[in-house]
Design an enzyme around this catalytic site. Sequence first.
Site, PDB file in Angstrom:
ATOM      1  N   TRP A 131      29.394  38.970  44.193  1.00  0.00           N
ATOM      2  CA  TRP A 131      28.795  40.131  44.940  1.00  0.00           C
ATOM      3  C   TRP A 131      27.699  40.753  44.544  1.00  0.00           C
ATOM      4  O   TRP A 131      27.012  41.450  45.166  1.00  0.00           O
ATOM      5  CB  TRP A 131      29.815  40.968  45.335  1.00  0.00           C
ATOM      6  CG  TRP A 131      30.665  41.507  43.906  1.00  0.00           C
ATOM      7  CD1 TRP A 131      31.767  41.015  43.445  1.00  0.00           C
ATOM      8  CD2 TRP A 131      30.147  42.333  42.846  1.00  0.00           C
ATOM      9  NE1 TRP A 131      32.045  41.387  42.094  1.00  0.00           N
ATOM     10  CE2 TRP A 131      31.014  42.212  41.785  1.00  0.00           C
ATOM     11  CE3 TRP A 131      28.967  43.066  42.713  1.00  0.00           C
ATOM     12  CZ2 TRP A 131      30.914  42.725  40.657  1.00  0.00           C
ATOM     13  CZ3 TRP A 131      28.911  43.570  41.471  1.00  0.00           C
ATOM     14  CH2 TRP A 131      29.690  43.526  40.475  1.00  0.00           C
ATOM     15  N   HIS A 156      32.254  33.404  49.861  1.00  0.00           N
ATOM     16  CA  HIS A 156      31.374  34.569  49.109  1.00  0.00           C
ATOM     17  C   HIS A 156      32.495  35.537  48.804  1.00  0.00           C
ATOM     18  O   HIS A 156      33.594  35.284  49.105  1.00  0.00           O
ATOM     19  CB  HIS A 156      30.356  35.167  50.251  1.00  0.00           C
ATOM     20  CG  HIS A 156      29.190  35.873  49.364  1.00  0.00           C
ATOM     21  ND1 HIS A 156      29.288  36.216  48.003  1.00  0.00           N
ATOM     22  CD2 HIS A 156      27.778  36.184  49.885  1.00  0.00           C
ATOM     23  CE1 HIS A 156      28.239  36.695  47.681  1.00  0.00           C
ATOM     24  NE2 HIS A 156      27.174  36.653  48.794  1.00  0.00           N
ATOM     25  N   GLY A 207      30.341  33.536  38.769  1.00  0.00           N
ATOM     26  CA  GLY A 207      31.273  34.544  38.611  1.00  0.00           C
ATOM     27  C   GLY A 207      31.833  34.482  37.321  1.00  0.00           C
ATOM     28  O   GLY A 207      31.151  34.372  36.396  1.00  0.00           O
ATOM     29  N   SER A 208      33.086  35.014  37.280  1.00  0.00           N
ATOM     30  CA  SER A 208      33.798  35.373  35.816  1.00  0.00           C
ATOM     31  C   SER A 208      34.164  34.368  35.117  1.00  0.00           C
ATOM     32  O   SER A 208      34.299  33.144  35.825  1.00  0.00           O
ATOM     33  CB  SER A 208      34.959  36.375  36.146  1.00  0.00           C
ATOM     34  OG  SER A 208      35.689  35.667  37.027  1.00  0.00           O
ATOM     35  N   GLU A 229      28.005  29.156  36.414  1.00  0.00           N
ATOM     36  CA  GLU A 229      26.937  30.245  36.028  1.00  0.00           C
ATOM     37  C   GLU A 229      28.099  31.375  35.871  1.00  0.00           C
ATOM     38  O   GLU A 229      28.358  32.041  36.865  1.00  0.00           O
ATOM     39  CB  GLU A 229      25.873  30.482  37.093  1.00  0.00           C
ATOM     40  CG  GLU A 229      25.034  29.429  37.657  1.00  0.00           C
ATOM     41  CD  GLU A 229      23.768  29.295  36.415  1.00  0.00           C
ATOM     42  OE1 GLU A 229      23.862  30.207  35.561  1.00  0.00           O
ATOM     43  OE2 GLU A 229      23.345  28.302  36.764  1.00  0.00           O
ATOM     44  N   CYS A 263      24.496  39.473  35.385  1.00  0.00           N
ATOM     45  CA  CYS A 263      24.968  38.547  34.225  1.00  0.00           C
ATOM     46  C   CYS A 263      23.960  38.616  32.938  1.00  0.00           C
ATOM     47  O   CYS A 263      24.404  38.506  31.887  1.00  0.00           O
ATOM     48  CB  CYS A 263      25.204  37.357  34.935  1.00  0.00           C
ATOM     49  SG  CYS A 263      23.787  36.611  35.713  1.00  0.00           S
ATOM     50  N   GLU A 360      31.987  41.430  27.719  1.00  0.00           N
ATOM     51  CA  GLU A 360      31.058  41.545  28.616  1.00  0.00           C
ATOM     52  C   GLU A 360      31.269  42.941  29.281  1.00  0.00           C
ATOM     53  O   GLU A 360      32.276  43.107  29.717  1.00  0.00           O
ATOM     54  CB  GLU A 360      30.721  40.675  29.840  1.00  0.00           C
ATOM     55  CG  GLU A 360      29.796  41.001  30.745  1.00  0.00           C
ATOM     56  CD  GLU A 360      29.581  39.901  31.840  1.00  0.00           C
ATOM     57  OE1 GLU A 360      30.794  39.366  32.303  1.00  0.00           O
ATOM     58  OE2 GLU A 360      28.637  39.638  32.315  1.00  0.00           O
TER      59      GLU A 360
HETATM   60  P1  NAP Z   1      34.768  36.759  40.120  1.00  0.00           P
HETATM   61  O1  NAP Z   1      35.961  37.627  40.040  1.00  0.00           O
HETATM   62  O2  NAP Z   1      34.878  35.577  39.235  1.00  0.00           O
HETATM   63  O3  NAP Z   1      34.082  36.536  41.559  1.00  0.00           O
HETATM   64  C1  NAP Z   1      33.352  35.489  41.896  1.00  0.00           C
HETATM   65  C2  NAP Z   1      33.639  34.466  43.090  1.00  0.00           C
HETATM   66  O4  NAP Z   1      34.771  33.926  42.723  1.00  0.00           O
HETATM   67  C3  NAP Z   1      34.191  35.445  44.128  1.00  0.00           C
HETATM   68  O5  NAP Z   1      33.606  34.835  45.436  1.00  0.00           O
HETATM   69  C4  NAP Z   1      35.548  35.402  43.897  1.00  0.00           C
HETATM   70  O6  NAP Z   1      36.389  35.700  45.405  1.00  0.00           O
HETATM   71  C5  NAP Z   1      36.015  33.984  43.584  1.00  0.00           C
HETATM   72  N1  NAP Z   1      37.022  33.609  42.884  1.00  0.00           N
HETATM   73  C6  NAP Z   1      37.852  34.372  42.137  1.00  0.00           C
HETATM   74  N2  NAP Z   1      39.019  33.904  41.655  1.00  0.00           N
HETATM   75  C7  NAP Z   1      38.737  32.656  42.077  1.00  0.00           C
HETATM   76  C8  NAP Z   1      39.674  31.392  41.848  1.00  0.00           C
HETATM   77  N3  NAP Z   1      40.599  31.537  41.107  1.00  0.00           N
HETATM   78  N4  NAP Z   1      39.509  30.435  42.732  1.00  0.00           N
HETATM   79  C9  NAP Z   1      38.393  30.437  43.880  1.00  0.00           C
HETATM   80  N5  NAP Z   1      37.543  31.432  43.828  1.00  0.00           N
HETATM   81  C10 NAP Z   1      37.725  32.571  42.796  1.00  0.00           C
HETATM   82  O7  NAP Z   1      33.486  37.375  39.439  1.00  0.00           O
HETATM   83  P2  NAP Z   1      32.960  38.861  39.509  1.00  0.00           P
HETATM   84  O8  NAP Z   1      33.603  39.761  38.728  1.00  0.00           O
HETATM   85  O9  NAP Z   1      33.104  39.127  40.983  1.00  0.00           O
HETATM   86  O10 NAP Z   1      31.733  38.608  39.173  1.00  0.00           O
HETATM   87  C11 NAP Z   1      31.220  39.195  38.074  1.00  0.00           C
HETATM   88  C12 NAP Z   1      30.863  38.008  37.099  1.00  0.00           C
HETATM   89  O11 NAP Z   1      29.844  37.146  37.546  1.00  0.00           O
HETATM   90  C13 NAP Z   1      30.575  38.710  35.857  1.00  0.00           C
HETATM   91  O12 NAP Z   1      31.195  37.842  34.619  1.00  0.00           O
HETATM   92  C14 NAP Z   1      28.916  38.091  35.899  1.00  0.00           C
HETATM   93  O13 NAP Z   1      28.449  38.026  34.518  1.00  0.00           O
HETATM   94  C15 NAP Z   1      28.987  36.879  36.094  1.00  0.00           C
HETATM   95  N6  NAP Z   1      27.664  36.337  36.997  1.00  0.00           N
HETATM   96  C16 NAP Z   1      27.046  35.258  36.486  1.00  0.00           C
HETATM   97  C17 NAP Z   1      25.828  34.887  36.976  1.00  0.00           C
HETATM   98  C18 NAP Z   1      25.198  33.859  36.544  1.00  0.00           C
HETATM   99  O14 NAP Z   1      24.245  33.478  37.041  1.00  0.00           O
HETATM  100  N7  NAP Z   1      25.472  33.179  35.062  1.00  0.00           N
HETATM  101  C19 NAP Z   1      25.508  35.536  37.844  1.00  0.00           C
HETATM  102  C20 NAP Z   1      25.900  36.817  38.710  1.00  0.00           C
HETATM  103  C21 NAP Z   1      27.257  37.099  38.050  1.00  0.00           C
HETATM  104  P3  NAP Z   1      36.885  37.150  45.568  1.00  0.00           P
HETATM  105  O15 NAP Z   1      35.733  38.175  45.844  1.00  0.00           O
HETATM  106  O16 NAP Z   1      37.590  36.812  46.972  1.00  0.00           O
HETATM  107  O17 NAP Z   1      37.879  37.321  44.376  1.00  0.00           O
END
Ligand code: NAP
Length: 457
Positions: A131, A156, A207-208, A229, A263, A360
């Site tokens: 997001w 998303h 994501g994470s 990423e 990130c 982080e």
């Molecule tokens: P997240 O919890 O991993 O969510 C990212 C996406 O993954 C969401 O669409 C989420 O859906 C989905 N998701 C979560 N668990 C999943 C699973 N087990 N199977 C399939 N999909 C799953 O990440 P966040 O906490 O929202 O985002 C922040 C993280 O992203 C930070 O660590 C940040 O550094 C990293 N990030 C990295 C970059 C890069 O380019 N390297 C860019 C931006 C952010 P739901 O929303 O439905 O849970």
Amino acid sequence: MAYRSLNPFTEQTTATYAEHTDDEVEAALAKADDLFRSDWSQGDIAPRLAVLGSLSGLLTDHKDALARTMAEEMGKPLAQGQGEIELCAGIAAYYAENAASFLQPRVLDSELGEAWTEFHPVGVLLAVEPWNFPIYQLIRVVAPAIAVGNPVMFKHASIVPRCAEMFEDLCRQAGAPGGCVTNLRVSSDKVAELIGDDRIQGVALTGSEGAGSKVASRASEMLKKSTLELGGSDVFVVLDDADIETAVAAGVEGRLANAGQVCTGSKRFIVQEAVAEAFINGFVDGMKGAAIGDPLDEDTVLGPLSSQEALETLVAQVDEAVRKGARVLTGGKRCDRTGFFYEPTVLTDISRDNPAYYREFFGPVAQVFVVADDDEVVTQANDSHFGLGGSIFSGDTDRARKLASRIQTGMVFINTTTTSMPELPFGGIKRSGFGRELGDVGIKEFVNRKLVVISSA
Ligand code: NAP
């Protein structure tokens, strides 16, 4: 997680959204796969590039509406949201202008005879996106995929469903045919099921680490290529010959942009002793002085965090860091007001056995370390599980250039904070993931590099 639109400034839910049913997902996948087998994907690139050109214009036309929706769904200050959309329009335009040349066959020297590599689409891609940059995260995958001819289905984050709908709608208005770009509201279980479907041929996740690990292991299990990423804990290095005023302004911006939820945000500040006092005093003052408020107010620098969960995670992380010995130079708690606000915070005295050292912090919390010389900069910078971006501030670019080569990370920026541009490949190493998005490298992640040889024998 349930799909809903909840304003992090007012804490009010404005809409809830049902997940797509199994039948709807199946129909969408069948449509995407049909498109892959059609002339749209297999034929001339020109119609696909025309869609990207139109999408670039539409993003610009809808900049204010998109920025407002991002502010209302995840709290991004308006001016920052407008900047995000300008970048997105630039990415669409960049691939519209350059993809045909990036995808030209490459001639190879071979003893066997005439040889070349062609670049072909591989099939339907599944993108799982976060997001924090609700439109930019999508366009990074979608723009090169349209150029190549890979249909994209994206899941998303559940807290930005309106942004997801608006993006899908703009792609349709730009002329993308049915199945080209599809917004899926689905659970993690459904993502795992989709990765197992033969029609899905690649998976991109931003994501994470937790989500990345689950999605990439499932992709490996099903022998599908993935790109990840993930998170970062980027260094912001201030050398003893840096212009301190410039470094302070950049450091505050690098840590507070998007409420610290970037990130590649500047997270670990590594400052050399000779300038430590001057930098830290200026930095703490800059953090304290940031305008906190309504993301829809044009003067706001620091908006709320994206959700109650994000705030609770940050509160727990900082409390634990302090319990384990970190010293708070400013901030250190939730703001006393409605909305998911956290005070701009600077921590120091973080020892290696403090859990904060390797984590982080996804919010406006900076860690400061003081070091003696350039070798210590490198040791401190590389003592991290992450390796995404990083920046070095110095009056001597030759010195900074040498240090940049020694820092183990995917991207280093000298005298500016880590940023993103259409032409610059974006991505990391170590636990920050693998693969690259953007630039000429990003468009080649999900292509069949097909070798053709005509024997001269
Ligand atoms: P997240 O919890 O991993 O969510 C990212 C996406 O993954 C969401 O669409 C989420 O859906 C989905 N998701 C979560 N668990 C999943 C699973 N087990 N199977 C399939 N999909 C799953 O990440 P966040 O906490 O929202 O985002 C922040 C993280 O992203 C930070 O660590 C940040 O550094 C990293 N990030 C990295 C970059 C890069 O380019 N390297 C860019 C931006 C952010 P739901 O929303 O439905 O849970």
